[in-house]
Design a protein around this motif. Sequence first.
Motif, PDB file in Angstrom:
ATOM      1  N   THR A  54       0.823  -1.202   0.000  1.00 47.09           N
ATOM      2  CA  THR A  54       0.000   0.000   0.000  1.00 47.09           C
ATOM      3  C   THR A  54       0.864   1.262   0.000  1.00 47.09           C
ATOM      4  N   VAL A  55       1.917   1.265   0.787  1.00 53.92           N
ATOM      5  CA  VAL A  55       2.776   2.443   0.877  1.00 53.92           C
ATOM      6  C   VAL A  55       3.579   2.631  -0.402  1.00 53.92           C
ATOM      7  N   THR A  56       4.156   1.561  -0.926  1.00 59.77           N
ATOM      8  CA  THR A  56       5.039   1.689  -2.080  1.00 59.77           C
ATOM      9  C   THR A  56       4.290   1.779  -3.402  1.00 59.77           C
ATOM     10  N   ALA A  57       3.017   1.468  -3.453  1.00 55.40           N
ATOM     11  CA  ALA A  57       2.268   1.571  -4.706  1.00 55.40           C
ATOM     12  C   ALA A  57       2.198   3.015  -5.189  1.00 55.40           C
ATOM     13  N   ALA A  58       2.213   3.957  -4.277  1.00 52.62           N
ATOM     14  CA  ALA A  58       2.148   5.370  -4.649  1.00 52.62           C
ATOM     15  C   ALA A  58       3.485   5.866  -5.206  1.00 52.62           C
ATOM     16  N   TRP A  59       4.542   5.079  -5.097  1.00 48.02           N
ATOM     17  CA  TRP A  59       5.852   5.509  -5.574  1.00 48.02           C
ATOM     18  C   TRP A  59       6.054   5.299  -7.060  1.00 48.02           C
ATOM     19  N   THR A  60       5.146   4.596  -7.734  1.00 49.82           N
ATOM     20  CA  THR A  60       5.283   4.373  -9.166  1.00 49.82           C
ATOM     21  C   THR A  60       5.016   5.671  -9.910  1.00 49.82           C
ATOM     22  N   ARG A  61       5.527   5.748 -11.133  1.00 47.73           N
ATOM     23  CA  ARG A  61       5.403   6.964 -11.916  1.00 47.73           C
ATOM     24  C   ARG A  61       3.976   7.354 -12.209  1.00 47.73           C
ATOM     25  N   ASP A  62       3.175   6.401 -12.683  1.00 46.71           N
ATOM     26  CA  ASP A  62       1.813   6.747 -13.061  1.00 46.71           C
ATOM     27  C   ASP A  62       0.788   6.422 -11.993  1.00 46.71           C
TER      28      ASP A  62
END
Length: 78
Positions: free
Chosen positions: A67-75
């Motif tokens: 959940t936390v790292t999903a927001a780190w992707t470019r799109d």
Amino acid sequence: MSNDTARNARSDRGVVRTVVSGAIRLLGDLLAVSLWVLFLTLLFLETGWPRWAFYAMLVVGVAVYVTVTAAWTRDGDD
């Protein structure tokens, strides 16, 4: 003709960059999850807590990480 060559070179660099970025992300994820499993294993071996709690904390920890790292992707769609 030379214009197509330049476009193909840029496209190839984009593919290589994407593959390298994906490989680094995969290795980082593997390291993070492995460290979480190691931490939980040592904690539960030391304390003797029940096995079901180990698996619950394992699943919750991985879910929070995703959940936390999903927001780190470019799109943000990945």
